[in-house]
Design a protein around this motif. Structure first.
Motif, short mmCIF file in Angstrom:
data_model
loop_
_atom_site.label_atom_id
_atom_site.label_comp_id
_atom_site.label_asym_id
_atom_site.label_seq_id
_atom_site.Cartn_x
_atom_site.Cartn_y
_atom_site.Cartn_z
N LEU A 79 -90.45 -3.84 -22.39
CA LEU A 79 -89.63 -2.62 -22.42
C LEU A 79 -89.07 -2.38 -21.02
CD1 LEU A 79 -88.64 -0.16 -24.03
CD2 LEU A 79 -90.69 1.06 -23.25
N LEU A 90 -86.07 -5.14 -24.31
CA LEU A 90 -85.29 -4.08 -24.93
C LEU A 90 -85.37 -2.83 -24.08
CD1 LEU A 90 -87.33 -2.59 -27.87
CD2 LEU A 90 -88.14 -4.55 -26.63
N LEU A 139 -90.90 -2.46 -35.30
CA LEU A 139 -90.92 -2.39 -33.84
C LEU A 139 -91.77 -1.21 -33.44
CD1 LEU A 139 -89.72 -3.45 -31.12
CD2 LEU A 139 -87.91 -1.75 -31.42
N SER A 174 -79.46 -0.67 -28.56
CA SER A 174 -79.82 -1.36 -29.80
C SER A 174 -80.67 -2.59 -29.47
CB SER A 174 -78.56 -1.79 -30.55
OG SER A 174 -77.81 -2.71 -29.79
N ALA A 175 -81.44 -3.03 -30.46
CA ALA A 175 -82.25 -4.24 -30.32
C ALA A 175 -82.06 -5.10 -31.55
CB ALA A 175 -83.73 -3.89 -30.16
N ASP A 197 -84.88 1.61 -24.17
CA ASP A 197 -84.68 2.85 -24.92
C ASP A 197 -83.23 3.29 -24.81
OD1 ASP A 197 -87.24 3.00 -25.80
OD2 ASP A 197 -87.91 4.53 -24.38
N GLN A 227 -90.44 1.72 -35.64
CA GLN A 227 -89.06 1.67 -36.12
C GLN A 227 -88.91 0.40 -36.94
OE1 GLN A 227 -87.56 2.41 -31.88
NE2 GLN A 227 -85.98 3.44 -33.09
N GLU A 276 -80.98 2.26 -32.18
CA GLU A 276 -81.30 2.93 -30.92
C GLU A 276 -82.80 2.90 -30.71
OE1 GLU A 276 -80.73 7.30 -28.77
OE2 GLU A 276 -79.32 6.64 -30.32
N VAL A 277 -83.23 2.10 -29.77
CA VAL A 277 -84.66 1.96 -29.49
C VAL A 277 -85.21 3.26 -28.91
CG1 VAL A 277 -86.37 0.73 -28.11
CG2 VAL A 277 -84.45 -0.52 -29.13
N ASP A 278 -86.37 3.66 -29.42
CA ASP A 278 -87.05 4.86 -28.92
C ASP A 278 -88.55 4.56 -28.91
OD1 ASP A 278 -87.82 7.36 -28.14
OD2 ASP A 278 -87.41 8.34 -30.05
N GLN A 279 -89.02 3.98 -27.80
CA GLN A 279 -90.40 3.55 -27.69
C GLN A 279 -91.04 4.12 -26.43
OE1 GLN A 279 -92.21 1.72 -29.96
NE2 GLN A 279 -90.41 1.98 -31.27
N VAL A 327 -82.13 -2.63 -34.81
CA VAL A 327 -82.57 -1.26 -34.59
C VAL A 327 -81.50 -0.62 -33.72
CG1 VAL A 327 -84.33 0.22 -33.54
CG2 VAL A 327 -85.01 -1.84 -34.78
#
Length: 486
Positions: free
Chosen positions: A304, A215, A245, A220-221, A217, A252, A270-273, A268
């Motif tokens: 990631l 995935l 996640l 989407s995931a 940032d 998330q 918008e991934v924000d990790q 999800v």
């Protein structure tokens, strides 16, 4: 005549007295209701969402029953307690047990006549599929709480809802959809009535993560998992699965319901990790369980996607006999490693002067973006001059070097004007163009080499001079790479 009228009036008053609720009616003391089937038979009891009580509760008051040991269609139905058959309808029988208590039986083919006095265990009909597709017996109990002589179902009549949670063989049942119970009849049995069939133990379940494994940032995931019965492997449908996640402050979440194949999928948006040293993100799928199924959980480690980059203007190692020259990369962005969007641009170097070498101004920059991830490294040098003893003078102007990488592609380019010994050199539009300067000296223009360990990556040196004896000089270097793209 008067005597006859008096007798008729007395009979009428007696009839009124019989139809009115008796003073001994008590909602807390129901008849000894039994399963409405012959002694020793085992029937499964279940319910549906539309089986009451009408207040949004999952606990239902109406029960459906099917025979576990034989054919439901044609099976005998018997009175669950003694009373009078107060009403017969197509497929249905109502029994008045006295003291305000009633029972109702539906979806029967043959039926006992209205007005018949019955005892516990007396035949009242035959189970079938009258009014329904699947043969079964619909059973419910009611208490005439307002004392008007007959029970009402509020959801159908608008009056008080006088349905009660059924009490069968000494136990109250509040079934929920999907929760079935087997019960052996003790109706009209001689001797020890025995114990009810134990309620089935919840099935053990297995949850397996099947969603995205990589995935990025800003993108989407899709998270998904499959829920099955552990022993049989059969899919478990219509159950909620929760996904998390990341962890702690970066967590998330999303939730989905399993389909007929036991698969639950959610997104999800918008991934924000955060980017860790391992460049991984944990994901957990969890099923909370219910009366029919035990809880289960699955976890996985996702890659990631991230990018790296570096740019610098000049570096040199020139071992002169009396005064060796050593210049670290200048100006230098250093290695940029990120899963997000950022710009790294140190202050430009106005001038470098070192005996046989001069250059300036020199600038370097790395720009990263998301959606999709990309890294672009750029280096510029306005002019440079190299004058090593015994070699032709090399002059450079208008130098730009660039390396750019995404998960799908990587590319490099160089632009410059070059003269060697005062003669302009035309540079072909191909990488790794070599010029032999003599005395073991080699000049490579637009030198390009892949980045080891990256899915996509390229280092571009605009000019790379090497001389036997240890001289190594790079002007305009850029590197970009993309990682965890699979």
């Amino acid at each position: 005549m008067r005597k006859r009228l008096a007798m008729m009036l007395g009979a009428a008053l007696a009839a009124v007295a019989l139809s009115a609720p008796t003073a001994s009616a008590d909602p807390d003391n129901p008849p000894d209701f039994k399963l409405p089937f012959p002694c020793g038979q085992t029937w499964v009891m279940f319910t549906y969402d539309n089986h009451g009580p009408g207040d949004g509760s999952q606990e239902q008051k109406r029960i459906d029953m099917q025979w576990t040991e034989g054919e439901t269609d044609g099976a005998d139905v018997v009175a669950s307690a003694g009373g009078t058959v107060s009403h017969v309808e197509p497929g249905g029988v109502h029994i008045d047990h006295g003291d305000g208590w009633f029972s109702q039986y539906l979806h029967m083919s043959d039926r006992v006549a209205e007005g018949t006095e019955v005892q516990e265990g007396d035949w009242i009909g035959t189970a079938s599929n009258v009014g329904t597709n699947d043969p079964h017996l619909h059973y419910q109990q009611m208490y005439d709480s307002d004392g008007n002589g007959y029970p009402t179902e509020g959801s159908q009549t608008g009056g008080p809802d006088e349905l009660v949670y059924p009490i069968i063989q000494g136990k109250e049942y509040r079934l929920t959809p999907g929760n079935a119970v087997n019960l052996k009849s003790t109706n009209n049995c001689d001797g020890d009535p025995g114990e009810p069939e134990p309620e089935p133990e919840p099935e053990k379940t297995k949850l397996e993560y099947t969603g995205d494994t990589s995935l990025a940032d800003g993108e989407s995931a899709e998270l998904s998992a499959v829920l099955t019965e552990e022993e049989s492997g059969a899919p478990v449908a219509d159950q909620k699965v929760s996904f998390e996640l990341g962890a702690e402050d970066s967590a998330q979440t999303c939730e989905a319901t399993t389909d007929a194949e036991g698969s639950a999928t959610c997104t999800v948006e918008e991934v924000d990790q955060p980017l860790t040293d391992e460049a991984t993100v944990p994901v957990t799928a969890a099923f909370a369980g219910d009366d029919a199924f035990e809880p289960s959980e699955a976890s996985a480690t996702l890659d990631l996607r991230y990018v790296t980059g570096r740019a610098y203007g000049l570096s040199a190692q020139i071992p002169l006999p009396l005064l060796p020259i050593g210049i670290d990369p200048t100006p230098d962005t250093g290695t940029v490693r990120t899963a997000g969007a950022e710009t790294k641009a140190p202050q430009c170097a106005e001038r470098i002067e070192a005996l046989v070498l001069s250059a300036g101004p020199l600038c370097a920059e790395v720009v990263t973006k998301t959606g999709p991830n990309s890294s672009t490294a750029t280096s510029t040098v306005a002019e440079a001059r190299i004058g090593l003893t015994g070699l032709p003078v090399v002059e450079i102007s208008g130098l730009t070097a660039e390396s750019s990488s995404t998960c799908s592609t990587t590319k490099g380019s160089v632009g410059l004007d070059l003269t060697v010994g005062g003669t302009p050199v035309t540079i072909p539009d191909t990488p790794n163009y070599e010029i032999n300067l003599g005395l073991g000296a080699k000049l490579v223009v637009n030198e390009q080499t892949p980045v080891e360990g990256a899915d996509q990556g390229l280092t571009v040196n605009a000019v790379h001079l090497t001389v036997a004896g240890g001289t190594d000089l790079v002007i305009g270097s850029t590197t970009s790479a993309a990682h965890n793209c699979a």
